[in-house]
Enzyme design. Structure first.
Site, PDB file in Angstrom:
ATOM      1  N   SER A 113       0.759  -1.048  -0.063  1.00 61.31           N
ATOM      2  CA  SER A 113       0.039  -0.244   0.112  1.00 61.31           C
ATOM      3  C   SER A 113       0.843   1.349   0.294  1.00 61.31           C
ATOM      4  CB  SER A 113      -0.911  -0.056   1.142  1.00 61.31           C
ATOM      5  OG  SER A 113      -1.787   1.070   1.182  1.00 61.31           O
ATOM      6  N   HIS A 114       0.519   2.119   0.962  1.00 60.36           N
ATOM      7  CA  HIS A 114       1.182   3.261   1.078  1.00 60.36           C
ATOM      8  C   HIS A 114       2.963   3.418   1.654  1.00 60.36           C
ATOM      9  CE1 HIS A 114      -0.351   2.005   4.750  1.00 60.36           C
ATOM     10  NE2 HIS A 114       0.340   3.074   5.630  1.00 60.36           N
ATOM     11  N   ASP A 279      -2.787   6.228  -3.520  1.00 59.89           N
ATOM     12  CA  ASP A 279      -1.550   5.740  -2.872  1.00 59.89           C
ATOM     13  C   ASP A 279      -0.962   4.239  -3.795  1.00 59.89           C
ATOM     14  OD1 ASP A 279      -3.690   3.828  -2.147  1.00 59.89           O
ATOM     15  OD2 ASP A 279      -2.654   3.142  -0.455  1.00 59.89           O
ATOM     16  N   ASP A 281      -1.477   1.133  -3.911  1.00 57.50           N
ATOM     17  CA  ASP A 281      -2.205   0.137  -4.306  1.00 57.50           C
ATOM     18  C   ASP A 281      -3.819   0.800  -4.891  1.00 57.50           C
ATOM     19  OD1 ASP A 281      -2.991   0.555  -1.923  1.00 57.50           O
ATOM     20  OD2 ASP A 281      -3.913  -1.367  -1.438  1.00 57.50           O
ATOM     21  N   ASP A 283      -6.031   2.566  -3.221  1.00 55.13           N
ATOM     22  CA  ASP A 283      -7.299   2.591  -2.405  1.00 55.13           C
ATOM     23  C   ASP A 283      -7.596   3.803  -1.684  1.00 55.13           C
ATOM     24  OD1 ASP A 283      -5.364   1.665  -0.724  1.00 55.13           O
ATOM     25  OD2 ASP A 283      -6.273  -0.014   0.311  1.00 55.13           O
ATOM     26  N   ARG A 284      -6.401   4.595  -1.498  1.00 53.73           N
ATOM     27  CA  ARG A 284      -6.527   5.759  -0.768  1.00 53.73           C
ATOM     28  C   ARG A 284      -6.657   6.911  -1.638  1.00 53.73           C
ATOM     29  NH1 ARG A 284      -2.490   5.895   4.420  1.00 53.73           N
ATOM     30  NH2 ARG A 284      -2.846   3.648   5.022  1.00 53.73           N
ATOM     31  N   LYS A 378     -11.663  -0.042   0.245  1.00 49.73           N
ATOM     32  CA  LYS A 378     -11.719   1.536  -0.112  1.00 49.73           C
ATOM     33  C   LYS A 378     -11.336   1.606  -1.396  1.00 49.73           C
ATOM     34  CE  LYS A 378      -7.262   2.418   2.393  1.00 49.73           C
ATOM     35  NZ  LYS A 378      -7.040   1.240   3.562  1.00 49.73           N
TER      36      LYS A 378
HETATM   37  C1  VG1 Z   1      -3.278   2.092   8.352  1.00 47.61           C
HETATM   38  C2  VG1 Z   1      -4.298   2.769   8.442  1.00 47.61           C
HETATM   39  C3  VG1 Z   1      -5.807   2.137   8.359  1.00 47.61           C
HETATM   40  C4  VG1 Z   1      -5.985   1.620   7.025  1.00 47.61           C
HETATM   41  C5  VG1 Z   1      -4.432   0.709   6.687  1.00 47.61           C
HETATM   42  C6  VG1 Z   1      -4.368  -0.058   5.553  1.00 47.61           C
HETATM   43  O1  VG1 Z   1      -3.357   0.995   9.216  1.00 47.61           O
HETATM   44  O2  VG1 Z   1      -4.299   3.785   9.805  1.00 47.61           O
HETATM   45  O3  VG1 Z   1      -6.944   2.976   8.603  1.00 47.61           O
HETATM   46  O4  VG1 Z   1      -6.956   0.718   6.874  1.00 47.61           O
HETATM   47  O5  VG1 Z   1      -3.317   1.406   7.254  1.00 47.61           O
HETATM   48  O6  VG1 Z   1      -4.320   1.209   4.489  1.00 47.61           O
HETATM   49  P1  VG1 Z   1      -2.527   1.046  10.710  1.00 47.61           P
HETATM   50  O7  VG1 Z   1      -2.520  -0.095  11.266  1.00 47.61           O
HETATM   51  O8  VG1 Z   1      -0.933   1.226  10.397  1.00 47.61           O
HETATM   52  O9  VG1 Z   1      -3.083   2.370  11.501  1.00 47.61           O
HETATM   53  V1  VG1 Z   1      -3.557   0.727   3.118  1.00 47.61           V
HETATM   54  O10 VG1 Z   1      -4.023   2.073   1.781  1.00 47.61           O
HETATM   55  O11 VG1 Z   1      -3.152  -0.797   3.108  1.00 47.61           O
HETATM   56  O12 VG1 Z   1      -4.224   0.032   2.190  1.00 47.61           O
HETATM   57 CO    CO Z   2      -3.731   1.419   0.227  1.00 47.95          CO
END
Ligand code: VG1
Ligand code: CO
Length: 545
Positions: A113-114, A279, A281, A283-284, A378
């Protein structure tokens, strides 16, 4: 082709976090590391045997190698059919949609992801179930158990397949179809939103936009949707070439990391009317106006208040949900609409049951995530289109829409302070101390504010009654302000402490303050309560969003 059985030794650290298993690339490159985890998934997800699997990732380093390995293990484990994004590319929302559209038994998404990518960056793997959403904790717990006891895995002894051409292949009985990564998803977006109306905005010159794909997965999606189908301004897209290391960047759409976009939106002259980023992948989302930032929690509230105006949601919404740390702006809207607002733990997997059970239509998180019942993840580009459609209907700027919302519902000043890579024992000690304190805080006062509730949040899923405990310490004050503390479940280095702070102001005369200034008293209270400075030797957060 032959199926080989390979002897392996188990790893003890393959526990999925908030969103799948995330580790440094080097960890995934250890002998049999990926293979063990994938075999463990197939052992738990027995429904995938004889069924369809969707496979793709965000294009980061190791994506392609991992795909070749997963295909061979899938073939050896009796998967009947794999649909694979071209070049191994599929955004998280696209995978969710493909699972639902083609009634797949599940999907595997390769992404951290991010988190940054590249040889020295992070990699990740996530399994999504037949509803299109992330597998629940009950599933990932079982995978973790299997991974700790695995002694062999099965893999087809076959050649790599070509990922860059739309074609079909076979490994033994298993069919592999390389599909276009974008078309099905773009078609779904066109069903939900009024593309003609949005197109008019650009054609008439009323609006110009800038979308920053941060060299991550949404580039090809943005080209098809914003450029081809919506005829956005010629310079609308930046950083739309997916790169294995995201050009060295941090593909996290916030004010700290989407620097190029932020600079454009804040330029003294000629800044676009609408700005957005997504982001790694896809989803953000981050939504910006000219010299204006929309807090993601506000974005969810604004969407909830206006959804009925958009074609895909004209029947109205049946309910809404937000994660615990997300500001309570959306609660105010739900109250006025007379619909239920659910409060869940962090992570999209908790929304799945509520969506499947038709208890909610929209849901979101403070971490730049929002989505609806169209899929079970998302969805970054969906959120961007939602805002574009809303602008087209209201003929107002991002700032005008947001300010009108605050005027009607009040404003929730909101910030998140992240302390990254802190020592794990220090972080656990800090949380335990807060947990212990929370039992006696209720009714006491601090800096003139009275605490009305303090606890460690636990969630009972109203659909399957599963209970999830220890989801964050929350402290609520009598003036509706609130502080939440929790540890991240997606980091790959030490621990990350997240501190979420909000304050509610109804009078619009008080809606123009700088967020950090407006929250300074609560920030001090949070620092005092958590003892962050003495326990973790940190003077300032690493990232403020
Ligand atoms: C973080 C965010 C959470 C989100 C998760 C996955 O988790 O706070 O709100 O769902 O990332 O996002 P954490 O446990 O680090 O707070 V991402 O865009 O995988 O896809
Ligand atoms: Co993501």
């Amino acid at each position: 082709m032959k199926i080989k059985t390979i002897n392996t030794s188990a790893y003890t650290d393959q526990q999925p976090g908030t969103s799948g298993l995330r580790k440094k690339v080097a960890a995934f490159q250890q002998p049999h590391y990926l293979e063990n985890f994938v075999q463990s998934i197939f052992q738990v997800a027995s429904e995938v045997k004889g069924g369809l699997l969707i496979l793709g990732g965000d294009g980061r380093f190791y994506n392609k190698q991992a795909i070749q390995i997963i295909l061979k293990i899938a073939a050896a484990n009796g998967v009947a059919h794999v649909m694979l994004g071209r070049d191994g590319i599929l955004s998280t929302p696209a995978v969710s949609h493909l699972i639902r559209k083609y009634k797949a038994a599940g999907g595997i998404i390769l992404s951290a992801s991010h988190n940054p990518g590249g040889v020295n960056g992070d990699f990740g793997i996530k399994f999504n179930i037949a509803n299109g959403g992330p597998a629940p904790t009950s599933f990932t717990d079982k995978v973790f158990e299997k991974s700790k006891n695995i002694s062999r895995y099965q893999i087809a002894d076959s050649a790599d397949i070509v990922l860059s051409e739309l074609a079909s292949y076979h490994i033994n009985e298993m069919k592999i179809e390389v599909i276009d990564s974008v078309t099905d998803y773009a078609d779904l977006m066109q069903e939900l939103f009024d593309f003609e109306k949005i197109k008019q905005l650009f054609k008439s010159g009323i609006l110009t936009m800038c979308f920053d794909a941060m060299h991550a997965v949404t580039g090809p999606y943005a080209k098809e949707i914003f450029e081809r189908r919506l005829s956005a301004n010629a310079d609308a897209l930046i950083n739309c070439q997916p790169l294995e290391d995201f050009a060295g960047g941090h593909p996290d759409p916030n004010l700290s990391h989407a620097k190029e976009l932020v600079a454009k939106m804040n330029a003294a002259q000629g800044s676009p009317g609408f700005g957005a980023a997504s982001d790694g992948d896809g989803d953000r989302n981050m939504i910006l106006g000219q010299h204006f930032f929309v807090n993601p929690s506000d974005s969810l509230a604004i969407m909830t208040a206006n959804a009925h105006l958009l074609p895909g949601y004209k029947a109205g919404i049946c309910g809404v949900a937000r994660s615990l740390p997300t500001s309570r702006a959306v609660d105010k809207v739900a109250e006025q609409l007379g619909i239920h607002c659910y409060e869940t733990p962090t992570g999209w997997k908790f929304f799945g049951n509520l969506l499947d059970d038709k208890r909610i239509t929209l849901c979101g998180e403070e971490s730049f995530g929002s989505g609806s019942d169209h899929i079970r993840e998302k969805d970054g580009i969906w959120a961007v289109l939602f805002w574009l459609n809303l602008i087209a209907i209201k003929q107002q700027s991002v700032e005008e829409i947001t300010r009108a919302h605050w005027k009607q519902y009040g404003r929730h000043y909101y910030t998140r302070h992240d302390y990254e890579a802190i020592d794990t024992d220090d972080a656990n000690g800090l949380m335990q101390n807060l947990r212990d304190k929370s039992t006696t805080l209720s009714g006491t006062s601090i800096s003139g504010l009275t605490i009305t509730l303090a606890d460690d949040f636990s969630y009972t899923d109203p659909v399957d009654n599963s209970i999830t405990t220890n989801q964050g310490v929350r402290i609520i004050f009598d003036d509706e302000s609130r502080i939440v503390f929790r540890l991240s479940g997606t980091g790959t280095e030490g621990a990350t402490l997240r501190v979420y702070i909000e304050n509610y102001v109804t009078d619009s005369a008080g809606h123009d303050d700088d967020t950090q200034t407006a929250l300074s008293k609560l920030i001090d209270i949070a620092n005092t309560l958590s003892e962050i400075k003495s326990r973790c030797k940190r003077e300032h957060p690493d990232v403020i969003t």
